[in-house]
Design a protein around this motif. Sequence first.
Motif, PDB file in Angstrom:
ATOM      1  N   ARG A 423       2.681   1.930  -3.463  1.00  0.00           N
ATOM      2  CA  ARG A 423       2.988   0.637  -2.830  1.00  0.00           C
ATOM      3  C   ARG A 423       4.458   0.840  -2.055  1.00  0.00           C
ATOM      4  N   ARG A 426       3.716   2.389   1.235  1.00  0.00           N
ATOM      5  CA  ARG A 426       3.240   1.312   1.987  1.00  0.00           C
ATOM      6  C   ARG A 426       3.941   0.445   2.787  1.00  0.00           C
ATOM      7  N   ASN A 441      -7.428 -14.542   6.395  1.00  0.00           N
ATOM      8  CA  ASN A 441      -8.254 -15.364   5.159  1.00  0.00           C
ATOM      9  C   ASN A 441      -8.215 -16.877   5.627  1.00  0.00           C
ATOM     10  N   GLU A 452       2.316 -12.898   2.485  1.00  0.00           N
ATOM     11  CA  GLU A 452       1.660 -12.120   1.328  1.00  0.00           C
ATOM     12  C   GLU A 452       2.351 -10.739   1.031  1.00  0.00           C
ATOM     13  N   ALA A 456       4.181  -9.130  -2.018  1.00  0.00           N
ATOM     14  CA  ALA A 456       3.622  -7.879  -2.738  1.00  0.00           C
ATOM     15  C   ALA A 456       4.529  -6.763  -2.737  1.00  0.00           C
TER      16      ALA A 456
ATOM     17  N   ALA B 358      -4.777  -7.014   2.628  1.00  0.00           N
ATOM     18  CA  ALA B 358      -4.106  -7.373   1.462  1.00  0.00           C
ATOM     19  C   ALA B 358      -3.841  -6.080   0.601  1.00  0.00           C
ATOM     20  N   GLN B 359      -4.873  -4.905   0.750  1.00  0.00           N
ATOM     21  CA  GLN B 359      -4.699  -3.878  -0.152  1.00  0.00           C
ATOM     22  C   GLN B 359      -3.852  -2.853   0.519  1.00  0.00           C
ATOM     23  N   GLY B 362      -0.574  -3.469  -0.793  1.00  0.00           N
ATOM     24  CA  GLY B 362      -0.401  -2.993  -2.154  1.00  0.00           C
ATOM     25  C   GLY B 362      -0.674  -4.329  -3.094  1.00  0.00           C
ATOM     26  N   VAL B 363      -1.298  -5.259  -2.844  1.00  0.00           N
ATOM     27  CA  VAL B 363      -1.516  -6.507  -3.508  1.00  0.00           C
ATOM     28  C   VAL B 363      -2.315  -6.190  -4.682  1.00  0.00           C
ATOM     29  N   SER B 364      -2.032  -6.623  -5.885  1.00  0.00           N
ATOM     30  CA  SER B 364      -2.972  -6.040  -6.847  1.00  0.00           C
ATOM     31  C   SER B 364      -4.389  -6.851  -7.099  1.00  0.00           C
ATOM     32  N   ARG B 367      -4.981 -10.367  -8.016  1.00  0.00           N
ATOM     33  CA  ARG B 367      -4.525 -11.176  -6.934  1.00  0.00           C
ATOM     34  C   ARG B 367      -5.276 -11.212  -5.944  1.00  0.00           C
ATOM     35  N   ARG B 371      -6.864 -14.898  -4.798  1.00  0.00           N
ATOM     36  CA  ARG B 371      -6.396 -15.536  -3.636  1.00  0.00           C
ATOM     37  C   ARG B 371      -7.314 -15.210  -2.317  1.00  0.00           C
ATOM     38  N   HIS B 372      -8.265 -14.190  -2.471  1.00  0.00           N
ATOM     39  CA  HIS B 372      -8.840 -14.021  -1.384  1.00  0.00           C
ATOM     40  C   HIS B 372     -10.398 -14.056  -1.524  1.00  0.00           C
TER      41      HIS B 372
END
Lengths: 657, 464, 325
Positions: A423, A426, A441, A452, A456, B358-359, B362-364, B367, B371-372
């Motif tokens: 993370r 990234r 989305n 977002e 994160a 989102a990945q 690094g969004v878990s 989540r 969320r998605h």
Amino acid sequence: MLRVELLRLAFQSGRQTLVAVDGVSFDIAAGETFALLGESGCGKSVTAQGIMRLLPAVGRILGGRVCFDGEDLLALSEAEMRTWRGGRIAMIFQEPATSLNPVLTVGQQIGEVLWRHLGLRGAEATGRMVDLLRQVGIADPERRLNEYPFQFSGGMKQRVMIAIALAGEPELLIADEPTTALDVTVQAQILDLLARLQAERGMSILLITHDLGVVARMAHRVGVMYAGELVEVAGREAFFGQPRHPYTQALFEALPDISRRGRGLATIPGQVPSLGRMPSGCRFSDRCRHVMARCREQSPDWRKLDGHAVRCHWQGEAAEAGEWRHPLTEMEGAAGRSFLEVDDLKVHFPIRKGFLQRTVGHVRAVDGVSLAIAPGRTLALVGESGCGKTTVGKALLQLIPPSGGAVRLGSNELVGLKGQRLRAVRRHMQMIFQDPFASLNPRLRVGDIIAEGMEALGVSGGGASRRAAIAALLAQVGLPDEAMERYPHEFSGGQRQRIAIARALAVQPELLICDEPTSALDVSVQAQILNLLKKLQAELGVAYLFITHNFAVVEYLAHDVAVMYLGRIVEQGRAEEVLRQPHHPYTKALLSAVPAPRLEALAGVIRLAGETPSPANPPAGCHFHPRCPRASDLCRSQYPATVALSATHRVTCYHPE
Amino acid sequence: MMGFEIVILWSDLLIWLLVAAGVALGVLIARNPPLLAAWRRVGANRIGMASATVLLAFVLVGLLDSLHYRVALEGKPGQKVQYAVEVLSVLDALATPLRTRNEKTYSEPFATRLYAKETIDVPGQGSVREYPRLKHGGQHLGEREGEVAADAGFTAFRAVALAFVVWMALAGLAARVAGDGNTDGWRRIWRGDTAFAWNAVLIACGLILLIAVPLFSLSGQYHVFGTDKVGQDVFYQVLKSVRTGLIIGLVTTLVMLPLAVLLGIVAGYFRGWADDVIQYVYTVLNSIPGVLLIAAAVLMMQVVIDTHPQWFSTAAERADLRLLALCFILGITSWTGLCRLLRGETLKLRELEYIQAAQAFGVSNGRIILRHILPNLMHIVIIALVMDFSGLVLAEAVLSYVGIGVDPSMTSFGTMINNARMELGREPVVWWSLAAAFSAMFILVLAANLFADAVRDAFDPRAA
Amino acid sequence: MLAYIVRRLLYALPILIGVNLITFALFFVVNTPDDMARMQLGVKRVTPEAIQKWKVERGYDKPLLWNAEVGGLAKATETIFFEKSARMFVGDFGRAEDGRDIAREIASRMGPSLAIALPTFLLGLFVTISFALTLAFFRATAFDFWGVVLCVAMMSISGLFYIIGGQYLISKVWRLVPISGFGAGLEAWRFLILPVLIGVVSGIGSSTRWYRTIFLEEVGKDYVRTARAKGLPETLVFFRHILRNALIPILTGVVVVIPLLFMGSLLTESFFGIPGLGSYTIDAINAQDFAVVRSMVFIGSVLYIVGLILTDISYTLVDPRIRFE
């Protein structure tokens, strides 16, 4: 031969009638190619469907005449019209993959036309079908007649479509974006084929396209459509020599090109008005840079100057260059030390088969790719579909776990990194995706979408400071503050792509991986996005890995270029080196296959045979040898080593030119 | 004022929980424009809104029937209060005459006499076999038995007049809501210019009033749908069946929903071994024919209930738990379809670019799912929910007929049909019980189907 | 092709084992045999001796999974699981409450079930597909609209109503055919005609609507536009192009139920007094004959899995993309 007069077509939407084509008139002479040019939603495909009377269920013909050899097609009964469709007028479509019936053999699908329009059956029909397939360049036609569409590649399917269209011996062929879904090398083959068939048969072609390059390659005369109206009609020379309508001029100036490197592209502000809200005067007036008071009140009439017709009040000549362009300074100069190094990256997807799902082979999507990216520079990764370029991008970000090799960011090795540490890394790289409609989305507000990544990765605090940061980002990509509270569906494709860029920038990455960010956009919008990307690079010093199949964009934007074929890089170097002196036969062919939107061109074109093979089963030796004009025995047996031509220019070929 | 004790049955609890969930969902929708836009499309659909109005009437009956209490028995002052064994609902209280005025056995709708001859001692004539007079039906007429039609007609006419007045009041209210200042609200509704299908709602309301008000006013004096074998009013049974149908249709989906959503998303999002296991489980469950699996499970549930009589203090409680158990069994056997659908959709969603974006941040996983993925599956869940409802109501009737449905003591469309089917063999035929049950069920299911279509059209992205 | 079928059969095995375990758990773990005995004997006659006798008669007196009292292989085989569940794999279903062999009973009852179910299935398929094709052909017209309204109305009617109403009207009022019963040989048609008719009519609503949706989805596809651009008449477009493609999704839902036709229909058979497997199941449920219900669950799953395999095979016949892989 074909004369369209004041054709008006509309769509029924509830109680509303939305006029999609409003008073279009043109004619096509025998043996002539008339190109109908326009951006998406301008009504060019609807016009073609209207001529064939193949409008979708909600379509309505409001008025006008379509005369073919003096006969008004719109006045015919449906049964009479059927003898024309597929007979004297035939049509081919954009998506060869879906336009053929998947459960009927190719022979059955061609045979239908022969039976319907020529009354041929049995052996006579088979003979004719074999002829047709041979004419469209399909080898071994006897066997292939009994095959199904899924057994053909994309380009071959379009050839079959053409064979179906030719079966009725049409005098007019309507080609609706016939090459848009195809790769450039295949596009070149199909365009050649169409041109040859036209010459042989003296057939007229109505070519519908958005691509100025295709127009330059094919058309005898050109009609430009905008918002349901034809705005300019001219012969090929006049059109490319001196486009007169401000919209056409702007389209030309929005094209990225090597000659425009270092300068901003011209853009057309705003977007095409929606069908329900057409301006009352000239429909282009809101976006026109020569707009006058009169334009907003009165729809202009045709003005003719020796065969060159324009629908515009403005009487000026071609664009006076300069004042409305906003030049950008390019950060040329030597590359600094690269901060991202990719070494022998591999991504193999297992192919599982059998009862226990054993792995019987691998799709070698990426098979040993090495790259280096320096701060503030743009590396373009170029290749045709299926070459693995998108997989490279995703594997860099570890969205797809690489099967081997190394990705080093500064001193960190990314491959195999997990959890918190991944993370943290990234933050330095982000991605912009191809489809602006799938990358946001639909259920989240724009503000939440941008926030977002910040949440994160823990960038900037919460509350007011975050709001301020988001507002600053939106301003940076040219969107107003209040966009934050709105939802993605309220934005156009170009605006969505801006939002996607803002989202990626939110975590202040050093590298942006741009995966075909403009291929879903119209030329004028593409120019806006390219300008934005250039401006951001100048301001923030962010590096781009630009994944694309579009050479014009590469020429305009890239500092360095890497060309991929079947999972491997075949040539890489500085943009000037690769684009001006390509050494790999594939690079050369690719470059020459791109149709240029100019009158000159066509000289020394190299045509590649065949299409890209499957990465599950690449050819032995050099992957490119089956299509290579210079292939030797050595090429067939062994993959060539990489040769350094200069400090930066490398090519993987036994016979570099 | 008689004392009473509130009784909360498990099914009551669940049904009110559902109401609360519905309200919460409404609030949530109001805050989320994309969802609100979809519901607005439902609101603009005339057939959909008319059927929703009809459904609402059914739900109202069901909710009134879901507030239970026990009446205190009269005892000596100072003694501990004893409560009646019989559990009643607010609907029972409102329909007391219907509930209590039982005849001896069958009687036709609007009859004044029984449907079977009996031996009666008539003073002066000895014993005569004839159709005896009903105890309650048409009693107010006294000797004027021939005037049933006139009397009923007059009562109905008065009721229709009342219905019209009520409807006018409703229409006036709607007109005020729909008015936009410039044009008269009433005119806008009449022309169908309103975004919300007010005209359809008003027409449906009018029809409901036109039928319901006369029915209720007549049912005070007559057995409008006749009486059944034990002399109970069939109209009352129809009203009581509504709740059973609603519970089967709604609680079942409540059971299957979490299972299907959770497993479907997990299988589709994580893939790998979790996917294999979940797929295996639902293939196995799916491969047992539904009725047989339900039959086996219900049989076993019966054994459990029969061998543990000590668990239930009242018969109502036992019937109630059996109903819930049936819902659970139906839920467990029917989650597989939705689960497969959600798995497939999740597989598609997870490849979408906004999920990859989102990945990339690094969004878990949790989540990302919340969320998605979940919000973008909602339309499938909502469509499945409304589509399943009608099927479940129909299934209840069949299962009860087969003998694996609700407790025989519980009134439902299935038990009504089951009790009445033997009567078709009688000469002359007893048709009113069946006709009433089938008609009520038809109206409920038709309304549900039409509403489901409206919801599907509004939510299905392909349709838009 | 053969290897493909063998592979599909091997896939089916773990599923059947799963079904077997579920039924075992349902019938023997949720409730102990003692509970079942108490239930069957009725509250009044329950004594420990009676329960024991009931269990011994049915072989439920053994341990569930592991018999520690005997030696060798018998430890595993002399158990309820082996004798009552595992033996179903070789077609041994044990005996019903009335003492008859379940396997033989099933074999003799399949015929009547099939005599009703097969004509219903074939006729129903023909009627609904034709109706749906007609609706799709006249799409977006008043005919289509009212056809769909009719379908929704028909699918909102309870299946019980079709049977009860049909019996009442045709057999009782019009006296056209006997109200129920079953005859042997050619005489049977008089008894079959009404249940078949009712079966077909009750299925029209939902099936037609579903097929219509499938047809409409195909109508919107690109290849249909190509077919029209060839100048083909609309009927040919429908029968040659659309029908062929729509068959693929239709097959998914249809072929899978073919083997299940052997099981008959619970409602129809019990209403019309047809001695098939459906009425057998209903009688067993009402009599709480656990052995029969258990067997039917197992057979039902076997037939369903056979249906899945048939579906896969039928795909290869219709869809060239699968045939050539």
